[in-house]
Scaffold this motif. Structure first.
Motif, short mmCIF file in Angstrom:
data_model
loop_
_atom_site.label_atom_id
_atom_site.label_comp_id
_atom_site.label_asym_id
_atom_site.label_seq_id
_atom_site.Cartn_x
_atom_site.Cartn_y
_atom_site.Cartn_z
N THR A 4 0.84 -1.19 0.00
CA THR A 4 0.00 0.00 0.00
C THR A 4 0.88 1.24 0.00
O THR A 4 2.04 1.21 0.38
N GLY A 5 0.29 2.34 -0.41
CA GLY A 5 1.02 3.60 -0.43
C GLY A 5 0.60 4.48 0.73
O GLY A 5 -0.14 4.04 1.61
N PRO A 6 0.99 5.72 0.78
CA PRO A 6 1.88 6.33 -0.22
C PRO A 6 3.34 5.91 -0.04
O PRO A 6 3.70 5.34 1.00
N LEU A 7 4.16 6.18 -1.05
CA LEU A 7 5.56 5.82 -0.98
C LEU A 7 6.29 6.72 0.02
O LEU A 7 6.01 7.91 0.14
N THR A 8 7.26 6.15 0.71
CA THR A 8 8.10 6.93 1.61
C THR A 8 9.12 7.70 0.79
O THR A 8 9.31 7.44 -0.41
N THR A 52 9.32 5.30 -18.85
CA THR A 52 8.80 6.54 -18.25
C THR A 52 7.32 6.37 -17.93
O THR A 52 6.86 6.74 -16.83
N THR A 53 6.57 5.80 -18.87
CA THR A 53 5.15 5.53 -18.62
C THR A 53 4.99 4.56 -17.46
O THR A 53 4.10 4.72 -16.61
N GLY A 54 5.87 3.56 -17.41
CA GLY A 54 5.82 2.59 -16.32
C GLY A 54 6.11 3.23 -14.97
O GLY A 54 5.43 2.94 -13.97
N ALA A 55 7.12 4.09 -14.92
CA ALA A 55 7.48 4.78 -13.67
C ALA A 55 6.34 5.67 -13.19
O ALA A 55 6.03 5.73 -11.99
N GLN A 56 5.70 6.36 -14.12
CA GLN A 56 4.58 7.24 -13.76
C GLN A 56 3.37 6.44 -13.30
O GLN A 56 2.66 6.85 -12.37
N ALA A 57 3.15 5.27 -13.93
CA ALA A 57 2.00 4.44 -13.55
C ALA A 57 2.16 3.88 -12.14
O ALA A 57 1.20 3.88 -11.34
N TYR A 106 0.56 4.28 -6.25
CA TYR A 106 0.87 4.34 -4.82
C TYR A 106 0.88 5.77 -4.30
O TYR A 106 1.67 6.13 -3.42
N GLY A 107 0.01 6.60 -4.88
CA GLY A 107 -0.29 7.89 -4.28
C GLY A 107 0.75 8.96 -4.42
O GLY A 107 0.83 9.86 -3.58
N THR A 108 1.56 8.92 -5.48
CA THR A 108 2.55 9.99 -5.68
C THR A 108 2.70 10.24 -7.17
O THR A 108 1.91 9.77 -7.99
N SER A 109 3.70 11.00 -7.54
CA SER A 109 3.95 11.30 -8.95
C SER A 109 5.42 11.09 -9.26
O SER A 109 6.25 11.01 -8.35
#
Length: 358
Positions: free
Chosen positions: A107-111, A174-179, A184-187
């Motif tokens: 679960t997110g968000p990422l630390t 890049t699309t994968g990183a953004q997805a 997980y609640g970030t950008s």
């Protein structure tokens, strides 16, 4: 430590080996009995360089023994056995494994640490894509070198297919990183590699320059790193050079008779000679929609003065062929420069040309 004897301590085993078990010695204490003010916080963030080194070392391992999952995916992509969408999917799976390990439902968000890990994972993957493209381009170009190679010669090769393939691979990750970030609640934002001086991670044009910190014998082949090449284009350039730098070549002989009449004997010939540092040649080719290859080529001479810096468009297209049909070609070839070995050492310039030795 010499006084500790672990021979009689029960051991536990897992996939990593056998370790002493200390569970029987563990006791639970009340938090009120612990002086929390004396605790020191363990840092969980690292510098860009430190994290990059950690991720790179972990992912690459010992390259003499095996290739990383990254390398396998990238090679499959450039070999044409993996699509852009498949590469994106593989990237997302590997990134999640880096962020969450074997956790089944993270679960997110990422630390902050996970965000750094995601960015550095992207950095390494992107660099590997561009490195693979450059290595394939370089290996392909070597076949066109005339005669024996020596350090006094200069050559460049550019296959635009590698530009487009690397751009496609970069788009996938890049699309994968953004997805993953969004899930997980970030950008995720692509780093400003040019501002960082990380030209080896920017695009195919800048990655051709190799190590951005090595400026000796600097090459200035591509003027604008954002110039987009025509599709299915190949360009090659080579200059001659003699391994024996002490060799003196006579280009001409002028004699004057008793009446003042001068006779000039020209010892040069128009053909390219790979051992003659005054000689050079270049060509460009493209494959049309019918699979037919078209080529333009020329041979020329250097005079070892400031006028030896040429744009490829002037050499191959001239000033008269300025039609709409070759407008795209002229635009890109005007961003390619050729020059003799050591030109920019003899004639320093403030040109914004990139360091793109290949």
């Amino acid at each position: 430590m010499n006084g500790i004897n672990l021979s009689n301590v029960p051991h536990v085993k897992n996939e990593y080996g056998s370790f002493p078990s200390i569970s029987k010695d563990m006791t639970k204490v009340s938090k009120d009995s612990v002086d929390l003010d004396s605790f020191v916080r363990v840092p969980t963030s690292y510098t860009y360089t430190e994290m990059d080194a950690v991720v790179r070392g972990y992912l690459e391992g010992d390259s003499s023994i095996h290739t990383s999952p990254m390398d396998d995916c990238i090679n499959q992509f450039f070999d044409g056995t993996m699509s852009e969408s498949e590469l994106q999917n593989e990237y997302e799976n590997m990134l999640k494994k880096e962020l969450f390990g074997s956790m089944e439902q993270p679960t997110g968000p990422l630390t902050d640490l996970q965000k750094e890990t995601a960015e550095n994972f992207y950095n390494v993957f992107r660099e590997k894509i561009l490195t693979a493209a450059v290595e394939r381009n370089h290996a392909e170009g070597e076949q066109y070198i005339t005669g024996d190679w020596n350090p006094q010669r200069n050559w460049s090769y550019y296959n635009s297919d590698y530009y487009y393939e690397s751009e496609s691979a970069i788009s996938a990750i890049t699309t994968g990183a953004q997805a993953v970030a969004k899930e997980y609640g970030t950008s995720f934002q692509v780093p400003d590699y040019l501002a960082q001086g990380a030209t080896h991670r920017y695009n195919f044009n800048t990655a051709l320059g190799g190590n951005p910190f090595v400026v000796s014998d600097a090459q200035h082949t591509i003027i604008d790193p954002d110039a987009v090449p025509p599709e299915h284009m190949k360009w090659f350039y080579e200059s001659g050079g003699d391994a024996n730098r002490a060799t003196i070549r006579m280009n001409s002989l002028t004699t004057t008779d008793q009446y003042g009449n001068k006779t000039v004997i020209d010892y040069t010939n128009p053909q390219f000679d790979p051992t003659d540092p005054t000689k050079a040649q270049t060509w460009v080719s493209y494959t049309d929609e019918n699979g037919v290859e078209h080529r333009l080529s020329t041979q020329f001479r250097f005079h070892f003065n400031k006028e030896d810096l040429h744009t490829v468009s002037d050499l191959l297209l001239g000033s008269e062929n300025n039609t709409d049909e070759n407008g795209t070609w002229r635009s890109f070839l005007s961003n390619l420069q050729v020059y003799p070995k050591g030109y920019f050492e003899r004639f320093p310039t403030s040109s914004r040309s990139m360091d793109l030795k290949i």
